[in-house]
Scaffold this motif. Structure first.
Motif, PDB file in Angstrom:
ATOM      1  N   VAL A  57       0.839  -1.207   0.000  1.00 26.26           N
ATOM      2  CA  VAL A  57       0.000   0.000   0.000  1.00 26.26           C
ATOM      3  C   VAL A  57       0.865   1.246   0.000  1.00 26.26           C
ATOM      4  O   VAL A  57       0.604   2.207  -0.727  1.00 26.26           O
ATOM      5  CB  VAL A  57      -0.943   0.008   1.223  1.00 26.26           C
ATOM      6  CG1 VAL A  57      -1.657   1.349   1.325  1.00 26.26           C
ATOM      7  CG2 VAL A  57      -1.959  -1.093   1.123  1.00 26.26           C
ATOM      8  N   LEU A  89      -3.961  -3.582  -0.370  1.00 22.80           N
ATOM      9  CA  LEU A  89      -4.769  -3.428   0.834  1.00 22.80           C
ATOM     10  C   LEU A  89      -5.629  -4.667   1.045  1.00 22.80           C
ATOM     11  O   LEU A  89      -5.780  -5.156   2.166  1.00 22.80           O
ATOM     12  CB  LEU A  89      -5.637  -2.174   0.705  1.00 22.80           C
ATOM     13  CG  LEU A  89      -6.551  -1.863   1.880  1.00 22.80           C
ATOM     14  CD1 LEU A  89      -5.735  -1.603   3.134  1.00 22.80           C
ATOM     15  CD2 LEU A  89      -7.425  -0.648   1.589  1.00 22.80           C
ATOM     16  N   PHE A 105     -13.200   2.076  -3.077  1.00 23.38           N
ATOM     17  CA  PHE A 105     -11.952   2.758  -3.465  1.00 23.38           C
ATOM     18  C   PHE A 105     -11.726   2.632  -4.969  1.00 23.38           C
ATOM     19  O   PHE A 105     -11.485   3.621  -5.663  1.00 23.38           O
ATOM     20  CB  PHE A 105     -10.764   2.119  -2.725  1.00 23.38           C
ATOM     21  CG  PHE A 105     -10.477   2.768  -1.393  1.00 23.38           C
ATOM     22  CD1 PHE A 105      -9.966   4.051  -1.322  1.00 23.38           C
ATOM     23  CD2 PHE A 105     -10.703   2.088  -0.209  1.00 23.38           C
ATOM     24  CE1 PHE A 105      -9.693   4.628  -0.095  1.00 23.38           C
ATOM     25  CE2 PHE A 105     -10.444   2.665   1.004  1.00 23.38           C
ATOM     26  CZ  PHE A 105      -9.935   3.947   1.073  1.00 23.38           C
ATOM     27  N   GLU A 144       1.790   7.754  -9.048  1.00 17.03           N
ATOM     28  CA  GLU A 144       2.461   8.787  -8.263  1.00 17.03           C
ATOM     29  C   GLU A 144       3.953   8.492  -8.319  1.00 17.03           C
ATOM     30  O   GLU A 144       4.379   7.353  -8.143  1.00 17.03           O
ATOM     31  CB  GLU A 144       1.926   8.673  -6.829  1.00 17.03           C
ATOM     32  CG  GLU A 144       2.417   9.692  -5.876  1.00 17.03           C
ATOM     33  CD  GLU A 144       1.817   9.419  -4.496  1.00 17.03           C
ATOM     34  OE1 GLU A 144       0.810   8.697  -4.411  1.00 17.03           O
ATOM     35  OE2 GLU A 144       2.388   9.896  -3.520  1.00 17.03           O
ATOM     36  N   VAL A 150       0.781   7.417   5.665  1.00 15.70           N
ATOM     37  CA  VAL A 150       0.103   8.724   5.660  1.00 15.70           C
ATOM     38  C   VAL A 150       1.124   9.836   5.467  1.00 15.70           C
ATOM     39  O   VAL A 150       0.861  10.832   4.785  1.00 15.70           O
ATOM     40  CB  VAL A 150      -0.670   8.927   6.979  1.00 15.70           C
ATOM     41  CG1 VAL A 150      -1.265  10.328   7.032  1.00 15.70           C
ATOM     42  CG2 VAL A 150      -1.764   7.895   7.094  1.00 15.70           C
ATOM     43  N   ARG A 169       2.778   9.275   1.440  1.00 15.70           N
ATOM     44  CA  ARG A 169       2.001   9.200   0.198  1.00 15.70           C
ATOM     45  C   ARG A 169       1.308  10.518  -0.074  1.00 15.70           C
ATOM     46  O   ARG A 169       0.875  11.208   0.855  1.00 15.70           O
ATOM     47  CB  ARG A 169       0.955   8.076   0.276  1.00 15.70           C
ATOM     48  CG  ARG A 169       1.540   6.690   0.378  1.00 15.70           C
ATOM     49  CD  ARG A 169       2.532   6.383  -0.725  1.00 15.70           C
ATOM     50  NE  ARG A 169       1.982   6.478  -2.040  1.00 15.70           N
ATOM     51  CZ  ARG A 169       1.793   5.440  -2.866  1.00 15.70           C
ATOM     52  NH1 ARG A 169       2.124   4.214  -2.466  1.00 15.70           N
ATOM     53  NH2 ARG A 169       1.308   5.609  -4.058  1.00 15.70           N
ATOM     54  N   ASN A 190      -1.170  10.791  -2.720  1.00 17.20           N
ATOM     55  CA  ASN A 190      -2.504  10.596  -3.260  1.00 17.20           C
ATOM     56  C   ASN A 190      -3.480  10.484  -2.099  1.00 17.20           C
ATOM     57  O   ASN A 190      -3.357   9.608  -1.253  1.00 17.20           O
ATOM     58  CB  ASN A 190      -2.507   9.299  -4.090  1.00 17.20           C
ATOM     59  CG  ASN A 190      -3.817   9.117  -4.816  1.00 17.20           C
ATOM     60  OD1 ASN A 190      -4.854   9.545  -4.332  1.00 17.20           O
ATOM     61  ND2 ASN A 190      -3.760   8.472  -5.965  1.00 17.20           N
ATOM     62  N   PRO A 191      -4.471  11.341  -2.027  1.00 17.52           N
ATOM     63  CA  PRO A 191      -5.377  11.308  -0.880  1.00 17.52           C
ATOM     64  C   PRO A 191      -6.059   9.944  -0.729  1.00 17.52           C
ATOM     65  O   PRO A 191      -6.331   9.526   0.402  1.00 17.52           O
ATOM     66  CB  PRO A 191      -6.379  12.419  -1.177  1.00 17.52           C
ATOM     67  CG  PRO A 191      -6.157  12.841  -2.563  1.00 17.52           C
ATOM     68  CD  PRO A 191      -4.771  12.446  -2.957  1.00 17.52           C
ATOM     69  N   LEU A 192      -6.322   9.301  -1.839  1.00 21.33           N
ATOM     70  CA  LEU A 192      -6.966   7.986  -1.726  1.00 21.33           C
ATOM     71  C   LEU A 192      -6.066   7.017  -0.981  1.00 21.33           C
ATOM     72  O   LEU A 192      -6.510   6.248  -0.130  1.00 21.33           O
ATOM     73  CB  LEU A 192      -7.261   7.441  -3.122  1.00 21.33           C
ATOM     74  CG  LEU A 192      -8.497   8.025  -3.800  1.00 21.33           C
ATOM     75  CD1 LEU A 192      -8.507   7.645  -5.273  1.00 21.33           C
ATOM     76  CD2 LEU A 192      -9.743   7.544  -3.105  1.00 21.33           C
ATOM     77  N   ILE A 193      -4.797   7.027  -1.325  1.00 21.08           N
ATOM     78  CA  ILE A 193      -3.878   6.085  -0.692  1.00 21.08           C
ATOM     79  C   ILE A 193      -3.653   6.469   0.760  1.00 21.08           C
ATOM     80  O   ILE A 193      -3.506   5.621   1.641  1.00 21.08           O
ATOM     81  CB  ILE A 193      -2.565   6.016  -1.495  1.00 21.08           C
ATOM     82  CG1 ILE A 193      -2.879   5.443  -2.877  1.00 21.08           C
ATOM     83  CG2 ILE A 193      -1.529   5.173  -0.781  1.00 21.08           C
ATOM     84  CD1 ILE A 193      -1.717   5.302  -3.791  1.00 21.08           C
ATOM     85  N   MET A 194      -3.677   7.769   1.026  1.00 22.39           N
ATOM     86  CA  MET A 194      -3.571   8.174   2.430  1.00 22.39           C
ATOM     87  C   MET A 194      -4.741   7.592   3.213  1.00 22.39           C
ATOM     88  O   MET A 194      -4.587   7.120   4.352  1.00 22.39           O
ATOM     89  CB  MET A 194      -3.550   9.699   2.546  1.00 22.39           C
ATOM     90  CG  MET A 194      -2.310  10.328   1.940  1.00 22.39           C
ATOM     91  SD  MET A 194      -2.433  12.112   1.833  1.00 22.39           S
ATOM     92  CE  MET A 194      -1.751  12.559   3.393  1.00 22.39           C
ATOM     93  N   LEU A 195      -5.903   7.649   2.599  1.00 20.65           N
ATOM     94  CA  LEU A 195      -7.074   7.071   3.243  1.00 20.65           C
ATOM     95  C   LEU A 195      -6.872   5.584   3.493  1.00 20.65           C
ATOM     96  O   LEU A 195      -7.206   5.044   4.553  1.00 20.65           O
ATOM     97  CB  LEU A 195      -8.295   7.339   2.360  1.00 20.65           C
ATOM     98  CG  LEU A 195      -9.673   7.022   2.920  1.00 20.65           C
ATOM     99  CD1 LEU A 195      -9.826   7.555   4.330  1.00 20.65           C
ATOM    100  CD2 LEU A 195     -10.743   7.621   2.026  1.00 20.65           C
ATOM    101  N   MET A 196      -6.301   4.907   2.477  1.00 20.19           N
ATOM    102  CA  MET A 196      -6.031   3.472   2.639  1.00 20.19           C
ATOM    103  C   MET A 196      -5.074   3.240   3.812  1.00 20.19           C
ATOM    104  O   MET A 196      -5.224   2.280   4.573  1.00 20.19           O
ATOM    105  CB  MET A 196      -5.401   2.900   1.369  1.00 20.19           C
ATOM    106  CG  MET A 196      -6.342   2.832   0.192  1.00 20.19           C
ATOM    107  SD  MET A 196      -5.446   2.181  -1.234  1.00 20.19           S
ATOM    108  CE  MET A 196      -6.425   2.820  -2.564  1.00 20.19           C
ATOM    109  N   CYS A 197      -4.115   4.100   3.952  1.00 22.26           N
ATOM    110  CA  CYS A 197      -3.151   3.927   5.037  1.00 22.26           C
ATOM    111  C   CYS A 197      -3.840   4.082   6.392  1.00 22.26           C
ATOM    112  O   CYS A 197      -3.513   3.377   7.351  1.00 22.26           O
ATOM    113  CB  CYS A 197      -2.023   4.937   4.905  1.00 22.26           C
ATOM    114  SG  CYS A 197      -0.989   4.610   3.478  1.00 22.26           S
ATOM    115  N   ILE A 246      -8.299  13.948   6.618  1.00 24.82           N
ATOM    116  CA  ILE A 246      -7.124  13.068   6.677  1.00 24.82           C
ATOM    117  C   ILE A 246      -6.493  13.114   8.063  1.00 24.82           C
ATOM    118  O   ILE A 246      -6.226  12.091   8.689  1.00 24.82           O
ATOM    119  CB  ILE A 246      -6.112  13.473   5.588  1.00 24.82           C
ATOM    120  CG1 ILE A 246      -6.664  13.108   4.228  1.00 24.82           C
ATOM    121  CG2 ILE A 246      -4.773  12.792   5.831  1.00 24.82           C
ATOM    122  CD1 ILE A 246      -5.852  13.606   3.076  1.00 24.82           C
TER     123      ILE A 246
END
Lengths: 628, 504, 180, 105, 506
Positions: free
Chosen positions: C20, C33, C68, C81, D27, D30, D32-39, E175
């Protein structure tokens, strides 16, 4: 009659108030007459009081008149009260007497001045203050008058305030006097601490029971005050400049009355001086002698008619302190009185000259004035003879008294006094010659001077001449109050005895008197040779013209390092202290600006901050507080 | 004595006046002014009545009124007046009508007057509070109207000056607030919490505790006085404030500091005050000399007067910490004298500014020739400030010095040189402004106007009267001062030194 | 056997987690994930939380990860990214310290107080090794001791619904904050 | 023998700590906000794992109940979070967390 | 099988005691349903309905307060919630803030073209979360309350669709909020692991048994640390405060005021519940941390505020600073944690929260009006000339700012005095003095706003700006806030008594 002593200061006060309220309406010359009347009335009352006192037995000649409780706080209890005793009444007599004459004179002298009534306003205020000074039963009332005369002196010196020099001179007089006042105040503090009172009676009674060091401190701090007021070294510098004031002011304040206040004060506390360590009177005597000589040397080279007299005054005041220091209080008072007569006379005479010369003061532009102003000249000559110490004029007797006392104290002091006497005779002769004899030099004067139109020196009006004549008379016979022939003739000494203590023995000193008289004649002769007959070149070195550069040095110091030091303090305040305050503000803002860059707006940085916080907290709890 | 709540009225009348003025329609400014004047005159009359009714044989607090205000914290609306505060009330009561009648703001009269009256209420409150909390409330609240007066109606640097004033004073109060609370809690013991001054004064603190607490209070007051080196807000604030603001600031507000030192510093913590006296005496003497020297070199007339306040207030502090009945009485009296003479000086300088739109000494010249009466009044006020006997300034200063001499000889000797410097800077300034031949700009300087004269006359009257006959004031001040010293004696082993009595 | 399962599941979890945070493409990250979530589910079973394991797979791995992916597809934000670039010099160092610190300190705490964890007297609601089924025990706890919490979750869901409705309103044509 | 060792609760807790740490790092690094959310989800899973492990040790079902609530919270959070992300990405396509830094100082 | 089940006995529910929550929830549901059904959007109705719900909650709370005074405190719904005066105080505070915020939101939404019932519903739901946080007796319940509050905030922050700043603030908050929630939850897990329960009463009982032996248990201490992190984030304590200025600035202004009031109250309520009621055994361990956080927070908050030029940001940093002051109260409370007499720490913190909530809502209500259409004119210069054009509004703002500066005769002074005396009572002199000095720094910022309103000269172009409108209900909100500020400033005794009642347990 004693109960109306309060009237003596109250009358000038009334005059002051009346002129304050109605001065403008009264105008020139009615305001002047009013002021003169008040002063004259005060003189009349004083005379009455004088005779009342005289009629009493010696030990009853001290009378306290309490007006009201002035400053009562705890153990300090100061009344506004007056002390009528031989010393104060003597002072009052010549203060009001000469004061009245000078008031009268001033009506003529100040005629036409746009601020005529204001002049008399100040003059009456001065008379009030001076009377408070001498009549004060305690040091604080004296101090009230002391500062009052200082203030009036300031107001009157800078009376023609449009002139920069007059304004500066007034300020200088006040500030220099304040240095002395500081001494006076400290002396009062010592006295209060040592005796719990400020009244002269209390202090003088306690003089012998207090510690010698305290007595010395009181005496010396008082002397510092006296130095300021009576223009002694090193505080004399204001007096020559004070000649910027109108001439009646110079005569009244800066010759006859105010400047003698210092001498009066020292006589007032004479028991304390007596109780002080022996070096205290010696110091006073030395300062007095030194001042006398120092000022006399300067007077030799002055060309301004009033400045000569100013330095002469300083010199004569030095004599008086010499007397005080030698323990000859009567002699000091005696000289004070005679000096008041002849110096007031000389000043008024010079004023008449100046008046007649259209405000010309430079003696080099005068000469041969005896022809145009005969009465002035005649009276001036009387004054000259008196100050020069020519017997039997008043000055001779009093000066002789002082020299005798000085000889008692130390022959060196006597010698200094003698040289001063020589110089006095010399420079006064020089002045008389330059002003009244020789060639008339005022004709050339008017070209350079750019004077307005025709210029004719003239005799003064009668109102100015009357005081001159009266004073001249006094200058001739003034010595009669204390002739040293026998104790019967020493009237003043007897009169003052209850206040200043037993008078000194004067027997067997005839030779000294003869020497003094001869020395005076030598001085006169020398001056005549130089200035009238031109047999030698005048000795007027620049260093003397400039008063040994003392004043210039002081001024240079004040304008130079003194001012720089003051500027440095102001700079320090603005830069360092205020800078520190503003610096704190800047520091806060600067720090905030720095921290602000941490607030990047980036969410990951914020998360990192939280993370760091987490680790720190965990570390604290787990490592520091945990079971490690 | 009387159940008439005169002290409460002293606070409430100007406060009500402020509200009324603020609510008044702007259409008729003269009516607004009249309203403001009336309420301040009424307050002034009350304060005069207070002085008349004051029992001078009673050293304790008089006209006391006490009502519970904030019960859970033990805070009461506790007011009272004694000799120490009596004349400060009178001064406040008299100066405000003078200021309101005598000065005109350049804009928005209504708001200006409202702030003024609010300021009066706050000052009155400060001087009558006998509850630490209540005092703090008033002490702090006066900052707000003053801030707005300076910032809203001042001169070119007004915002900077006002902010500096506000923050500086607030920093001091910050310490005091903590001190107030700590005092109450430490004195509490088992009893209920109270902020009552009289109750707290009975408490005995451990030596070091008392010293810390004293320090906390003293910092606030030292800023207000101001004592060197915490004084730099003062020249700015005085200079930039409108005339009325300067008068009140110098005349009344600075006294909060010296009054506070006496009433709260010395009274609550006698031991600490005694212990730290060398520090205070030294700072006071430095202030006297330093303020005078700094004043000498100022180019701005108002700034000069401001620095002279630093010097004058130094005398008061000297008197307070010398702790003899003469010096303290003198200090209390000097509070009033300084208020009157410096207030008058600021009024005069304000009048000069109104005429010439400059405060720079260099721009003025020869005014005595064109405006002799103006110059004469200035002269009298100046002489009072210099401390010439016969005028009020002398009495206070002299008492301070002679009293201090008993306990602090060499400090006093040095402090007394301040009188020389005072003469120097004021006379020099006077010479530059009033003497000489007026130049073109100053030739048309108008003479004192009737209204201005009417405003100044009472002040000059007070200056002369107090100088000649200070007894009525001294008689009322002294018993309270004595009581304070007795309190100090009770709490510490201090014995007021007496001069050696002369044998009768 | 238990050890083997733990190691396998642990490896899954860690591999997925590292995936992830290291995979530059969001879709890959989402799939990593899933790997972690499955690993966790396995350990749930191992710890007698069968119901939670099921929910983990259905809700988490199923619904949430799908959500997601849905968003990734919907918005077309599938741009990879570039992880080689880090605009903030200190960020990664700080991240390493924070990560290491958290792991180290928590692990240290867990190990050092291993004898104290889980020794407290059990609450009355139910035991994990209750002879009754896991679901039943859980349900009983849920509707007795934790009934308020359970009701609160409904509030939470209402907020989620209202929130999405509010957020999903179309943005206006003329944003006020963009200068014309 | 290693194979015979039974993984104790502590093993689980350490594993969860590592997972949590990885999520934290994610967090932070990363964009990308989506990946931050995943974290964040990783972190929550670590917590859940902890809950389950200690619940087992305590023999208390309460821990499992808690995990259930956490899952609901996580679901709600994700829904709302994705809603916000969608809203913002519609305005700024392909924006990363680093691009959303207009508000600062 | 099912028949074999024993009858499930749910906990008994005192419905009246739950009525504040029920009123709020019911109102939210009604709003959503009616809002969905009504096509036309009548002006004011949603707002006034919310106001009514808030007032009803307050009134109910007053009755309940009496009940508690008479009948003593208890727990509700199987020990999930605590039913005591503390709860009532928090609830009333939240309800009062809700009322004021709703009043100031009405015109805002219309002005910005964002009408709808959703925001009000979220206000109401978030308030539930807040009340739960302040009354929780169980860590899980508290966590759920926190999430309810937080998620509502995320949504509301991002809800101004026309401003990208609003959305940016939403995502940032989201966040970071999620991130810190995870820590908080981890902390719960650790406490649970050692104590065996998430219920406060049981935690305390459990620790009572084990503490002497496990006084320095690292795991539980790590849990305390992480709980503090989560709560510190919510109350915006430095260094967990970074989100505050950005979110406060970006969020729609009424929402900001809601966060500044309800959010802060709830977070501090939770903090007091957790630290003082649940973890008294560890007070010696966390007190230095609270001390440090308090000092950092007051100092950094005040200092940073000084250099800002945006009023919303200034007020955000000032709210950080105020949080530091409340932390001073918490620190004082920590001295007494676990003792029978809880001292003045908790009451002072509660009082501060209530008074500050009103101040912050009032201030932001003024900012709402000044920010003009688009909600972007929040720079210091936007306030220029307000004293001339809207003297009453400017006066109100001045009072509110002076109160925040702690000037006497305003509520702010009472609040400050309260926490200071609590700190001094516990001999925490240093923190008291640092706090006061920081408040002096902060005063500079309030002065700057006042200067801008009253003194700064107008510049060219000022006349072209959109005129500031003062809508009725927003004006009412400001007036109420100002009135309350002055009332309490002059007459605070009753409120102090009320706050003190919050710690009297019986």
């Amino acid at each position: 009659m004693l109960d109306v002593v309060w009237l003596i200061p109250a009358l000038p006060l009334a005059g002051f108030v009346l002129i304050l309220l109605f001065g403008r309406r009264l105008g020139d010359p009615k305001a002047g007459y009013l002021a003169t009347l008040m002063c004259g009335a005060a003189f009349a009352v004083t005379v009455g009081v004088f005779f009342d006192l005289l009629s009493k037995r010696t030990e009853q000649r001290s009378h306290i008149i309490r007006m009201f409780s002035w400053v009562p706080v705890g153990s300090l209890n100061v009344d506004l009260s007056f002390l009528a005793d031989p010393l104060s009444i003597t002072m009052c007599l010549f203060v009001t007497g000469i004061g009245t004459l000078i008031h009268l004179y001033a009506i003529g002298y100040m005629h036409g001045d746009p601020r005529f009534s204001k002049f008399f306003l100040y003059l009456n205020l001065f008379a009030l203050s001076m009377l408070l000074l001498v009549l004060g039963e305690n040091m604080l009332v004296t101090f009230l008058g002391w500062e009052g005369v200082g203030t009036c002196s300031y107001l009157l010196i800078s009376f023609w305030h449009e002139r920069e020099s007059a304004a500066t001179a007034g300020k200088k007089a006040f500030v220099t006097n304040r240095v002395g006042d500081w001494g006076f105040m400290v002396a009062m503090f010592f006295a209060f601490q040592a005796t719990g009172t400020l009244s002269y009676g209390g202090i003088n009674t306690a003089a012998h029971t207090m510690a010698q060091s305290t007595a010395t401190a009181i005496a010396l701090f008082c002397f510092l005050g006296a130095c300021g007021k009576s223009a002694q070294l090193p505080l004399y510098i204001w007096l020559p400049d004070a000649m910027e004031g109108p001439t009646p002011v110079s005569a009244l304040i800066h010759a006859a009355t105010m400047v003698t206040a210092g001498v009066y004060l020292m006589c007032r506390i004479s028991p304390v001086l007596g109780a002080a360590s022996s070096y205290a009177p010696t110091l006073i005597a030395v300062v007095g002698a030194a001042t006398a000589l120092f000022a006399a040397t300067i007077a030799v080279a002055q060309n301004d008619i009033k400045r000569v007299l100013a330095y002469s005054t300083i010199s004569q005041l030095g004599y008086m302190f010499l007397a005080v220091g030698s323990g000859a209080y009567t002699a000091a008072i005696f000289h004070m009185i005679t000096h008041a007569f002849f110096k007031a006379l000389l000043f008024l005479g010079s004023g008449a000259v100046i008046h007649g010369m259209n405000h010309e003061q430079d003696m080099r532009r005068m000469g041969a004035l005896r022809k145009v102003m005969p009465i002035t000249a005649a009276t001036f000559i009387v004054g000259w003879l008196a100050i020069a110490g020519v017997p039997p004029f008043a000055g001779f007797w009093s000066k002789d008294d002082i020299l005798l006392a000085a000889y008692d104290k130390s022959p060196v002091l006597w010698a200094v006094g003698l040289v001063t006497a020589l110089l006095t005779a010399y420079y006064m002769t020089r002045q008389v010659i330059m002003v009244f004899y020789g060639k008339a030099r005022w004709d050339d004067a008017h070209d350079e001077h750019g004077a307005h139109g025709d210029f004719h020196p003239h005799e003064s009006p009668a109102i100015m001449l009357v005081p001159l004549v009266v004073l001249a008379g006094l200058a001739i016979i003034g010595g009669g109050i204390n002739l040293p022939f026998s104790s019967r003739t020493e009237k003043l000494a007897h009169w003052l005895e209850p206040v200043v203590g037993g008078h000194e023995s004067l027997t067997g000193k005839v030779s000294l008197a003869v020497i003094a008289a001869v020395v005076a004649l030598i001085g006169i002769g020398a001056a005549i040779m130089i200035y009238a007959q031109h047999k030698a070149k005048p000795i007027e070195p620049r260093v003397l013209q400039n008063g040994w550069y003392y004043d210039a040095t002081v001024r240079r110091f004040m304008g130079g390092p003194g001012r720089e030091a003051f500027d440095a303090v102001a700079w320090y305040d603005a830069t360092v202290i205020d800078g520190a305050v503003n610096g704190v503000g800047r520091l806060v803002r600067g720090t905030a600006q720095k921290i602000r860059t941490v607030q990047t707006g980036n969410v990951r940085n914020y998360a990192a901050a939280i993370g760091v916080g987490v680790v720190l907290l965990l570390a604290w709890f787990v490592v520091v507080r945990g079971n490690l | 004595m009387t159940s008439f709540p005169i002290l409460t009225l002293l606070v409430l009348v100007p406060a009500a006046g402020a509200l009324a003025v603020a609510a008044f329609s702007t259409r008729r400014p003269e009516w607004t002014k009249l309203l403001a004047l009336l309420s301040s005159v009424f307050t002034g009359a009350l304060s005069v009545w207070l002085v008349v009714a004051f029992d001078k044989s009673n050293a304790d607090f008089q006209f006391v009124s006490k009502h519970l205000w904030i019960k859970p914290w033990g805070i009461s609306w506790h007011l009272g007046v004694d000799g120490i505060s009596l004349f400060l009330l009178l001064l406040t009561g008299v100066l405000f009508p003078i200021v309101i009648a005598g000065t005109d703001p350049h804009q928005n009269h209504r708001r200006y007057l409202a702030w003024m009256l609010l300021l009066e209420a706050g000052l009155m409150g400060s001087f009558v509070s006998l509850d630490l909390f209540l005092f703090f409330v008033f002490f702090e609240i006066v900052l707000v109207p003053m801030y707005f007066l300076i910032a809203g109606w001042g001169y070119e640097g007004r915002v900077y000056a006002a902010t500096k004033f506000f923050l500086f004073t607030m920093t001091g109060s910050a310490f005091m607030l903590v001190g107030v609370i700590a005092t109450a809690f430490l004195a509490k013991g088992r009893g209920p919490l109270t902020f009552d001054l009289i109750e707290l004064a009975k408490a005995d603190f451990a030596t070091s505790t008392g010293r810390w607490l004293f320090f906390a209070f003293a910092v606030a007051f030292a800023v207000k006085v101001p004592i060197f080196p915490l004084h730099t807000w003062l020249p700015d604030a005085h200079t930039q404030a409108p005339t009325g603001g300067s008068v009140i600031l110098a005349g009344v507000m600075l006294k909060l500091g010296t009054y506070g030192l006496l009433r709260f510093g010395v009274f609550l913590f006698p031991e600490a005050a005694r212990w730290s006296r060398s520090l205070w005496l030294t700072l006071a003497v430095i202030g006297i000399i330093y303020g005078a020297i700094a004043a000498t070199m100022q180019k701005d007339l108002k700034r000069l007067v401001a620095y002279s306040s630093v010097a004058h207030l130094g005398f008061i502090v000297l008197g307070i910490f010398a702790m003899t009945s003469q010096s303290m009485t003198g200090g209390v009296m000097q509070n009033i004298n300084h208020g009157v003479s410096t207030g008058a000086l600021f009024l005069l300088v304000g009048m000069i500014y109104d005429r010439r739109h400059t405060r720079q000494i260099a721009d003025l010249k020869g005014l005595q020739k064109v405006a002799p009466i103006f110059a004469g009044v200035f002269m009298v006020v100046m002489l009072s400030s210099i401390g010439v006997p016969g005028l009020n300034g002398f009495i206070g200063e002299y008492l301070v010095l002679i009293g201090s001499f008993l306990t602090a000889r060499w400090w006093t000797v040095v402090a007394a040189t301040g009188v020389i410097l005072a003469a120097l800077y004021l006379l020099w300034a006077y010479q530059r402004v009033f003497h000489g031949e007026p130049d073109d700009a100053n030739r048309t300087f108008p003479e004192l106007k009737l209204r201005e004269a009417a405003v100044l006359l009472p002040l000059v009257g007070v200056i002369v009267f107090t100088g000649v006959y200070p007894k009525p004031m001294l008689d009322r001040i002294e018993p309270s001062v004595k009581r304070l010293i007795e309190h100090v004696t009770e709490k510490t082993n201090y014995v007021e030194p007496q001069p050696v009595a002369v044998a009768p | 056997m238990q050890l083997f399962v733990f190691i396998c599941a642990g490896l899954m979890i860690l591999a997925g987690a590292i995936g992830v945070i290291t995979r530059s493409h969001p879709v890959h990250a989402a799939l990593s994930l899933v790997l972690t979530l499955f690993g966790v589910a396995v350990l749930y079973v191992e710890q007698e939380a069968q119901f939670l394991a099921a929910v983990q797979v259905i809700v988490y791995a199923g619904a949430i990860v799908v959500l997601f992916l849905f968003v990734i597809m919907l918005l077309g934000v599938d741009k990879a990214e570039d992880l080689r670039i880090e605009p903030f010099r200190l960020q990664r160092k700080v991240a390493a310290i924070v990560g290491g610190g958290v792991i180290g300190l928590v692990a240290f705490a867990a190990i050092s107080s291993r004898d104290n964890i889980g020794t407290a007297a059990r609450a009355a609601a139910g035991a994990t090794n209750d002879p009754d089924s896991n679901i039943r025990t859980l349900a009983r706890d849920l509707f007795s001791d934790h009934v308020l919490a359970f009701e609160l979750t409904s509030v939470l869901l209402v907020i989620a619904v209202v929130g999405t409705v509010l957020l999903a309103r179309r943005a206006p044509k003329t944003p006020t904050d963009v200068p014309q | 023998m290693i194979a015979a060792a039974v993984p104790t609760t502590t093993w689980y807790l350490v594993l969860a700590a590592v997972l949590f740490g990885i999520g934290t790092v994610g967090v932070l690094v990363r964009r990308n906000p989506l990946i931050m959310l995943m974290c964040v989800e990783l972190m929550l899973n670590a917590v859940n794992l902890t809950f389950v492990a200690v619940a087992r040790k305590l023999n208390d079902i309460g821990g499992q109940t808690t995990v259930f609530f956490v899952m609901v919270v996580a679901a709600a959070e994700v829904v709302v979070g994705l809603g916000i992300i969608v809203a913002i990405l519609r305005r700024k396509p392909n924006a990363t967390a680093d691009d959303l830094a207009e508000l600062k100082g | 099988m099912i028949a074999a089940d024993p009858v499930l006995l749910g906990p008994s529910v005192n419905w009246f005691a739950l009525s504040p929550l029920l009123i709020l929830l019911g109102a939210a549901v009604v709003l959503l349903v009616v809002g969905a059904l009504m096509p036309r959007r009548p002006p004011h109705v949603y707002a006034l309905f919310t106001v009514a719900a808030g007032l009803a909650t307050m009134i109910v709370c007053f009755f309940l307060w009496d009940n508690i005074t008479d009948g003593g405190a208890s727990t509700l719904v199987g020990g999930a919630l605590r039913f005591d005066v503390f709860t009532m105080f928090i609830t009333i505070t939240i309800a009062a803030s809700l009322v004021l915020v709703a009043l100031s939101t009405d015109d805002y939404l219309r002005r910005e073209g964002l009408e709808g019932p959703e925001v009000y519903a979220l206000y109401l739901l978030a308030s539930i979360g807040g009340v739960i946080m302040g009354s929780a007796n169980d860590l899980i319940v508290l966590f759920l309350g926190l999430e309810i509050l937080s998620i509502s905030f995320y949504v509301m922050s991002a809800s101004h669709r026309k401003r990208i700043e609003s959305q940016e603030s939403g995502i940032k908050y989201f966040i970071l909020g999620g991130f810190s929630s995870a820590f908080f939850l981890y902390g719960i897990a650790m406490v649970y692991g050692t104590a065996g329960s998430t219920n406060f009463s049981k935690i305390v009982a459990s620790f009572n048994a084990i503490v002497p032996a496990q006084r320095h248990d690292a795991f539980i201490l790590a849990g305390v640390a992480l709980l503090i992190v989560g709560l510190g984030f919510k109350v915006a304590a430095v260094p967990f405060h970074f989100w505050t200025p950005d979110v406060y600035q970006g969020a729609p202004t009424p929402v900001t005021s809601f966060m500044g009031s309800v959010g802060k109250v709830a977070a501090f309520g939770a903090m007091l519940r957790v630290l003082i009621y649940a973890l008294p055994h560890w007070s010696d361990d966390y007190r230095p941390i609270v001390w440090t956080l308090a000092v950092l927070t007051v100092v950094v908050g005040s200092t940073m505020a000084v250099v800002q030029t945006n009023v919303k940001r200034m007020l955000a940093f000032s709210s950080v600073s105020h949080a530091g002051f409340i932390l001073i109260g918490v620190e004082a409370a920590a001295h007494r944690a676990g003792q029978p007499d809880l001292g003045d720490g908790i009451p002072s913190a509660l009082l501060y929260m209530l008074l500050y909530s009103v101040l912050v809502v009032g201030s932001f209500a003024v900012v709402t009006m000044v920010s003009r259409t688009g909600d972007n004119a929040t720079d210091l210069s936007s306030f220029r000339g307000l004293g001339k054009s809207h003297p009453f509004l400017a006066f109100g703002m001045t009072v509110l700012l002076l109160a925040q500066a702690g000037v006497p005769l305003t509520s702010g002074f009472v609040a400050k005095f309260g926490v200071l005396q609590a700190a001094v009572e516990e001999h925490s002199y240093a923190i008291a003095i640092i706090g006061m000095v920081a408040s002096v720094i902060a005063a500079f910022l309030y002065l700057r706003i006042m200067v801008s309103m009253w003194i700064t000269e107008p510049e060219t172009g000022d006349a072209d700006r959109e005129a500031v409108r003062v809508p009725l209900w927003t004006g009412v909100a400001v007036a109420l806030a100002v009135g309350f500020t002055l009332l309490v400033g002059f007459y605070p005794g009753w409120l102090i008594d009320a706050a003190k009642a919050a710690v009297i347990t019986k």
